[in-house]
Design a protein around this motif. Structure first.
Motif, PDB file in Angstrom:
ATOM      1  N   ARG A  52      65.209  26.842  20.583  1.00 32.90           N
ATOM      2  CA  ARG A  52      65.076  25.746  21.683  1.00 32.90           C
ATOM      3  C   ARG A  52      66.098  25.798  22.536  1.00 32.90           C
ATOM      4  N   PRO A  53      65.818  25.653  23.878  1.00 35.02           N
ATOM      5  CA  PRO A  53      66.745  25.552  24.949  1.00 35.02           C
ATOM      6  C   PRO A  53      67.666  24.466  24.627  1.00 35.02           C
ATOM      7  N   THR A  54      68.888  24.686  25.022  1.00 37.97           N
ATOM      8  CA  THR A  54      70.169  23.712  24.732  1.00 37.97           C
ATOM      9  C   THR A  54      70.201  22.806  25.824  1.00 37.97           C
ATOM     10  N   PRO A  55      70.723  21.583  25.881  1.00 29.80           N
ATOM     11  CA  PRO A  55      71.249  20.931  27.082  1.00 29.80           C
ATOM     12  C   PRO A  55      71.902  21.447  28.024  1.00 29.80           C
ATOM     13  N   ARG A  56      72.730  22.236  27.675  1.00 28.49           N
ATOM     14  CA  ARG A  56      73.461  22.952  28.695  1.00 28.49           C
ATOM     15  C   ARG A  56      72.849  23.988  29.400  1.00 28.49           C
ATOM     16  N   ARG A  57      71.920  24.692  28.784  1.00 29.23           N
ATOM     17  CA  ARG A  57      71.039  25.983  29.442  1.00 29.23           C
ATOM     18  C   ARG A  57      69.899  24.951  30.297  1.00 29.23           C
ATOM     19  N   ILE A  58      69.678  23.912  29.900  1.00 25.69           N
ATOM     20  CA  ILE A  58      68.533  22.586  30.795  1.00 25.69           C
ATOM     21  C   ILE A  58      69.641  22.318  32.077  1.00 25.69           C
ATOM     22  N   GLY A  59      70.592  22.064  31.854  1.00 27.06           N
ATOM     23  CA  GLY A  59      71.209  21.737  32.954  1.00 27.06           C
ATOM     24  C   GLY A  59      71.826  22.718  34.048  1.00 27.06           C
TER      25      GLY A  59
ATOM     26  N   ILE B 226      68.458  23.382  35.652  1.00 26.86           N
ATOM     27  CA  ILE B 226      68.228  22.575  36.893  1.00 26.86           C
ATOM     28  C   ILE B 226      69.258  22.832  38.153  1.00 26.86           C
ATOM     29  N   ALA B 227      70.608  22.863  37.716  1.00 34.56           N
ATOM     30  CA  ALA B 227      71.629  23.501  38.909  1.00 34.56           C
ATOM     31  C   ALA B 227      70.906  24.634  39.644  1.00 34.56           C
ATOM     32  N   LEU B 228      70.516  25.588  39.127  1.00 37.50           N
ATOM     33  CA  LEU B 228      69.896  26.784  39.658  1.00 37.50           C
ATOM     34  C   LEU B 228      68.750  26.429  40.478  1.00 37.50           C
ATOM     35  N   VAL B 229      67.694  25.787  40.121  1.00 38.19           N
ATOM     36  CA  VAL B 229      66.723  25.381  40.712  1.00 38.19           C
ATOM     37  C   VAL B 229      67.055  24.662  42.103  1.00 38.19           C
TER      38      VAL B 229
ATOM     39  N   VAL C  51      63.617  30.592  40.491  1.00 37.30           N
ATOM     40  CA  VAL C  51      63.005  31.280  39.328  1.00 37.30           C
ATOM     41  C   VAL C  51      63.892  31.622  37.928  1.00 37.30           C
ATOM     42  N   TRP C  52      65.044  31.934  38.353  1.00 37.49           N
ATOM     43  CA  TRP C  52      66.103  32.219  37.243  1.00 37.49           C
ATOM     44  C   TRP C  52      66.385  31.058  36.591  1.00 37.49           C
ATOM     45  N   GLY C  53      66.456  29.548  37.451  1.00 37.70           N
ATOM     46  CA  GLY C  53      66.862  28.592  36.710  1.00 37.70           C
ATOM     47  C   GLY C  53      65.572  28.197  35.933  1.00 37.70           C
ATOM     48  N   ILE C  54      64.438  28.166  36.186  1.00 40.01           N
ATOM     49  CA  ILE C  54      63.251  27.917  35.393  1.00 40.01           C
ATOM     50  C   ILE C  54      63.389  28.720  34.280  1.00 40.01           C
ATOM     51  N   THR C  55      63.352  29.992  34.132  1.00 44.37           N
ATOM     52  CA  THR C  55      63.480  30.691  33.151  1.00 44.37           C
ATOM     53  C   THR C  55      64.597  30.348  32.089  1.00 44.37           C
ATOM     54  N   LEU C  56      65.556  29.997  32.595  1.00 40.93           N
ATOM     55  CA  LEU C  56      66.680  29.790  32.036  1.00 40.93           C
ATOM     56  C   LEU C  56      66.364  28.296  31.061  1.00 40.93           C
TER      57      LEU C  56
ATOM     58  N   LEU D  61      63.344  27.297  30.156  1.00 41.30           N
ATOM     59  CA  LEU D  61      62.353  27.549  29.300  1.00 41.30           C
ATOM     60  C   LEU D  61      62.670  28.181  28.057  1.00 41.30           C
ATOM     61  N   THR D  62      63.750  28.987  28.218  1.00 46.81           N
ATOM     62  CA  THR D  62      63.883  30.124  26.926  1.00 46.81           C
ATOM     63  C   THR D  62      65.052  29.611  26.183  1.00 46.81           C
ATOM     64  N   GLY D  63      64.990  29.984  25.014  1.00 43.76           N
ATOM     65  CA  GLY D  63      66.273  29.379  24.099  1.00 43.76           C
ATOM     66  C   GLY D  63      67.397  30.416  24.133  1.00 43.76           C
ATOM     67  N   PRO D  64      68.370  30.070  23.489  1.00 51.72           N
ATOM     68  CA  PRO D  64      69.496  30.980  23.474  1.00 51.72           C
ATOM     69  C   PRO D  64      69.272  32.272  22.998  1.00 51.72           C
TER      70      PRO D  64
END
Length: 134
Positions: free
Chosen positions: A38-45, A48-51, A82-87, A89-92
């Protein structure tokens, strides 16, 4: 919605029964679960920053003069988004040695440097199982 204690116990019993009846399938399902993660909150943040940064770069590309640089800046902004969205949606990603079985056993010889790491990973897995069960 959280599962009741009874439902959690039934699921644990079903997992044990599956492991006893078809260990190959159980191992495949466990490996797939570990790979997906599962994606971590850090990866989601970060995603979002990249998007948002990507969209800002696209707007900056549109705002500058309409020439080759504008198109290139827009493409870079789109790639960031696109990199932000991929980050998000994917888990670590998992290290390659974690998914393979040599660290678990059946290994003769080898350096002692791998032993503390494998014990560490084993403790982490036990803690995870304990948290998942409670």
């Amino acid at each position: 919605m959280a599962l009741s204690e009874r439902e959690q116990q039934v699921l644990r019993d079903l997992e044990k029964q599956l492991g006893a009846e078809d260990p190959g399938l159980a191992q495949t399902m466990t490996a797939a679960d570990k790979r997906l993660g599962r994606p971590t909150p850090r990866r989601i943040g970060a995603g979002i920053a990249l998007v948002l940064g990507g969209f800002a770069v696209v707007v900056a590309g549109v705002a500058i003069a309409h020439d080759l640089w504008s198109v290139l800046v827009g493409l870079v902004g789109f790639a960031l988004a696109v990199w932000g969205i991929t980050l998000m949606l994917t888990g670590p990603s998992r290290p390659a040695d974690e998914s393979s079985s040599p660290a678990r056993g059946g290994r003769s010889g080898g350096s002692g440097a791998d032993r503390p790491r494998s014990r560490f990973m084993q403790r982490q897995a036990e803690r995870w199982e304990h948290r998942r069960d409670h």
